[in-house]
Design an enzyme around this catalytic site. Structure first.
Site, PDB file in Angstrom:
ATOM      1  N   ALA A  65       3.496   2.296  -2.259  1.00 59.55           N
ATOM      2  CA  ALA A  65       2.288   2.096  -1.171  1.00 59.55           C
ATOM      3  C   ALA A  65       1.456   1.553  -2.510  1.00 59.55           C
ATOM      4  O   ALA A  65       1.620   1.905  -3.829  1.00 59.55           O
ATOM      5  CB  ALA A  65       2.522   3.781  -1.063  1.00 59.55           C
ATOM      6  N   GLY A 110       7.371   3.506  -1.003  1.00 59.60           N
ATOM      7  CA  GLY A 110       7.222   3.169  -0.010  1.00 59.60           C
ATOM      8  C   GLY A 110       7.806   2.004   0.497  1.00 59.60           C
ATOM      9  O   GLY A 110       8.624   1.981   1.684  1.00 59.60           O
ATOM     10  N   GLU A 113      11.291   3.126   0.952  1.00 62.46           N
ATOM     11  CA  GLU A 113      11.415   4.540   2.066  1.00 62.46           C
ATOM     12  C   GLU A 113      11.205   2.886   3.670  1.00 62.46           C
ATOM     13  O   GLU A 113      11.965   3.409   4.586  1.00 62.46           O
ATOM     14  CB  GLU A 113      10.386   5.037   2.394  1.00 62.46           C
ATOM     15  CG  GLU A 113       9.877   6.509   1.027  1.00 62.46           C
ATOM     16  CD  GLU A 113       9.085   6.769   0.942  1.00 62.46           C
ATOM     17  OE1 GLU A 113       8.013   6.022   0.154  1.00 62.46           O
ATOM     18  OE2 GLU A 113       9.015   8.205   1.016  1.00 62.46           O
ATOM     19  N   GLU A 133       8.743   7.554  -7.381  1.00 64.17           N
ATOM     20  CA  GLU A 133       6.820   8.307  -7.471  1.00 64.17           C
ATOM     21  C   GLU A 133       6.782   9.532  -8.590  1.00 64.17           C
ATOM     22  O   GLU A 133       5.920   9.824  -9.077  1.00 64.17           O
ATOM     23  CB  GLU A 133       7.580   9.106  -5.914  1.00 64.17           C
ATOM     24  CG  GLU A 133       6.605   7.950  -5.386  1.00 64.17           C
ATOM     25  CD  GLU A 133       7.802   8.030  -4.126  1.00 64.17           C
ATOM     26  OE1 GLU A 133       9.062   7.802  -4.949  1.00 64.17           O
ATOM     27  OE2 GLU A 133       7.920   6.989  -3.125  1.00 64.17           O
TER      28      GLU A 133
HETATM   29  N1  COA Z   1       0.640  -0.238  -5.857  1.00 61.56           N
HETATM   30  C1  COA Z   1      -0.807  -0.954  -5.877  1.00 61.56           C
HETATM   31  N2  COA Z   1      -0.658  -2.163  -6.790  1.00 61.56           N
HETATM   32  C2  COA Z   1       0.814  -2.917  -7.237  1.00 61.56           C
HETATM   33  C3  COA Z   1       2.018  -2.341  -6.863  1.00 61.56           C
HETATM   34  C4  COA Z   1       1.746  -0.876  -6.270  1.00 61.56           C
HETATM   35  N3  COA Z   1       2.949  -0.343  -5.866  1.00 61.56           N
HETATM   36  N4  COA Z   1       3.367  -2.372  -7.998  1.00 61.56           N
HETATM   37  C5  COA Z   1       2.690  -3.500  -8.238  1.00 61.56           C
HETATM   38  N5  COA Z   1       1.030  -3.759  -7.997  1.00 61.56           N
HETATM   39  C6  COA Z   1       0.243  -4.557  -8.098  1.00 61.56           C
HETATM   40  C7  COA Z   1      -0.054  -4.835  -9.922  1.00 61.56           C
HETATM   41  O1  COA Z   1      -0.950  -3.871 -10.150  1.00 61.56           O
HETATM   42  C8  COA Z   1      -0.475  -6.146 -10.332  1.00 61.56           C
HETATM   43  O2  COA Z   1      -1.438  -6.615  -9.908  1.00 61.56           O
HETATM   44  P1  COA Z   1      -2.550  -7.278 -10.594  1.00 61.56           P
HETATM   45  O3  COA Z   1      -2.191  -8.534 -10.796  1.00 61.56           O
HETATM   46  O4  COA Z   1      -3.316  -7.576 -10.109  1.00 61.56           O
HETATM   47  O5  COA Z   1      -2.976  -6.104 -11.779  1.00 61.56           O
HETATM   48  C9  COA Z   1       0.415  -7.027  -9.216  1.00 61.56           C
HETATM   49  O6  COA Z   1       1.183  -5.751  -8.276  1.00 61.56           O
HETATM   50  C10 COA Z   1       2.248  -7.270 -10.329  1.00 61.56           C
HETATM   51  O7  COA Z   1       2.185  -6.213 -10.757  1.00 61.56           O
HETATM   52  P2  COA Z   1       2.682  -6.520 -12.157  1.00 61.56           P
HETATM   53  O8  COA Z   1       3.428  -5.135 -12.774  1.00 61.56           O
HETATM   54  O9  COA Z   1       1.981  -7.109 -13.359  1.00 61.56           O
HETATM   55  O10 COA Z   1       4.574  -7.075 -12.106  1.00 61.56           O
HETATM   56  P3  COA Z   1       5.469  -6.785 -12.876  1.00 61.56           P
HETATM   57  O11 COA Z   1       6.733  -8.179 -12.569  1.00 61.56           O
HETATM   58  O12 COA Z   1       5.090  -6.369 -14.076  1.00 61.56           O
HETATM   59  O13 COA Z   1       6.083  -5.117 -12.429  1.00 61.56           O
HETATM   60  C11 COA Z   1       7.112  -3.677 -10.979  1.00 61.56           C
HETATM   61  C12 COA Z   1       7.038  -5.157 -11.855  1.00 61.56           C
HETATM   62  C13 COA Z   1       7.539  -2.938  -9.933  1.00 61.56           C
HETATM   63  C14 COA Z   1       7.919  -2.988 -11.614  1.00 61.56           C
HETATM   64  C15 COA Z   1       6.148  -3.062 -11.600  1.00 61.56           C
HETATM   65  O14 COA Z   1       4.393  -3.851 -10.356  1.00 61.56           O
HETATM   66  C16 COA Z   1       5.485  -1.017 -10.345  1.00 61.56           C
HETATM   67  O15 COA Z   1       5.623  -0.766 -11.316  1.00 61.56           O
HETATM   68  N6  COA Z   1       4.354  -0.841 -10.272  1.00 61.56           N
HETATM   69  C17 COA Z   1       5.014  -0.109  -9.230  1.00 61.56           C
HETATM   70  C18 COA Z   1       6.027   1.416  -8.961  1.00 61.56           C
HETATM   71  C19 COA Z   1       5.964   2.296  -7.486  1.00 61.56           C
HETATM   72  O16 COA Z   1       5.631   2.587  -8.483  1.00 61.56           O
HETATM   73  N7  COA Z   1       6.035   2.219  -6.579  1.00 61.56           N
HETATM   74  C20 COA Z   1       5.447   3.867  -5.934  1.00 61.56           C
HETATM   75  C21 COA Z   1       4.303   3.863  -5.633  1.00 61.56           C
HETATM   76  S1  COA Z   1       4.064   4.836  -4.855  1.00 61.56           S
END
Ligand code: COA
Length: 255
Positions: A65, A110, A113, A133
């Site tokens: 999400a 999400g 999910e 989460e």
């Molecule tokens: N919500 C909002 N933005 C998200 C996102 C999310 N769940 N997941 C990734 N993004 C965005 C990042 O903020 C970043 O945006 P920016 O370039 O404007 O800063 C862009 O997507 C790229 O993500 P980044 O984190 O730089 O990529 P990465 O390869 O270094 O890491 C992940 C990848 C998936 C490990 C990392 O993005 C992450 O942990 N995301 C969240 C996962 C999460 O907690 N999901 C559950 C949400 S309820």
């Protein structure tokens, strides 16, 4: 037509692509509603035999999400978000047209999910699944605790949910979270092929199979539901065609 998804028709197959590649296809509220609208439209039209949901790009199906959207929410807004989004996920699960998740990278929170609300999950080798989460101070809010336990069993689900650990595609296959793992460049064609194979089956029977299977999880008498569904099917043209084709030693032709 939509701001966050692309929906493309390829004959009997409809491909819905989550189109927020720069944000790793994070699911904002509008995006989830758009998927819901499109699934509803396709279920009314009944011209496609399968829907594929995938993510734009090579890195993510959906990384969860959209955290930036809900970071400042209070309890009421969070409840609305979870209930409204959860309704769409149920709608996906109840679609009588099969929905295949083509998981092409991160499927976190999400995103995981969403794959679990789909009827079938096929993953590319780079797919990563997880419910992180608890790292954010939350439990999942789009059915993750329920569906993960249903699909992989309570023990493995709790292990993933309380540790926030991610699993790779091969582990997801081992857990039964996906049914197939293929190379990334073969993912879409594999899913399209999967749907095309369904055209030789009765669409009405497939719809009944989905309803009967869902009944197990809906507090219904599933066996009675199946008896009624089985009996009802004897009145359909698909039943007539399927049994006649068998007796005439030819392939059935379902319209
Ligand atoms: N919500 C909002 N933005 C998200 C996102 C999310 N769940 N997941 C990734 N993004 C965005 C990042 O903020 C970043 O945006 P920016 O370039 O404007 O800063 C862009 O997507 C790229 O993500 P980044 O984190 O730089 O990529 P990465 O390869 O270094 O890491 C992940 C990848 C998936 C490990 C990392 O993005 C992450 O942990 N995301 C969240 C996962 C999460 O907690 N999901 C559950 C949400 S309820």
């Amino acid at each position: 037509m939509y701001n966050n998804i692309i929906s493309e028709n390829r004959g009997v197959v409809q491909i819905i692509t989550i189109n927020r590649e720069q944000k790793l296809n994070a699911l904002n509220v509008e995006l989830i509603q758009e998927i819901g609208q499109e699934v509803a439209r396709l279920n009314i039209e009944e011209s496609v035999r399968g829907i594929i949901i995938t993510g734009k790009g090579e890195k993510a199906f959906a990384a969860g999400a959209d955290i930036s959207e809900f970071a400042n929410f209070g309890e009421d807004e969070a409840k609305k978000m979870s209930a409204k989004g959860g309704k769409v996920f149920c709608q996906i699960e109840e679609s009588t047209i099969p929905i295949i998740a083509a998981v092409n990278g991160y499927a976190l929170g999400g995103g995981c999910e969403l794959t679990m609300a789909c009827h079938v999950r096929i993953a590319s080798q780079n797919a990563i699944f997880g419910q992180p989460e608890v790292n954010l101070g939350l439990p999942p809010g789009y059915g993750g605790t329920q569906r993960l336990a249903q699909i992989v069993g309570r023990g493995r689900a709790l292990d993933m949910l309380i540790t926030a650990k991610s699993i790779d595609a091969d582990t997801a296959l081992h857990y039964g979270l996906v049914t197939q793992v293929v190379a990334l460049d073969e993912l879409l064609s594999t899913c399209i092929n999967y749907v095309e194979k369904l055209t030789s089956k009765s669409p009405l029977a497939i719809a009944e199979v989905i309803k009967c299977t869902n009944a197990l999880y809906e507090n219904k008498d599933g066996l009675q539901f199946e008896i009624d569904s089985f009996a009802k099917s004897f009145q359909t043209t698909d039943f007539k065609e399927g049994t006649t084709a068998f007796l005439e030693k030819r392939k059935p032709n379902y319209s």
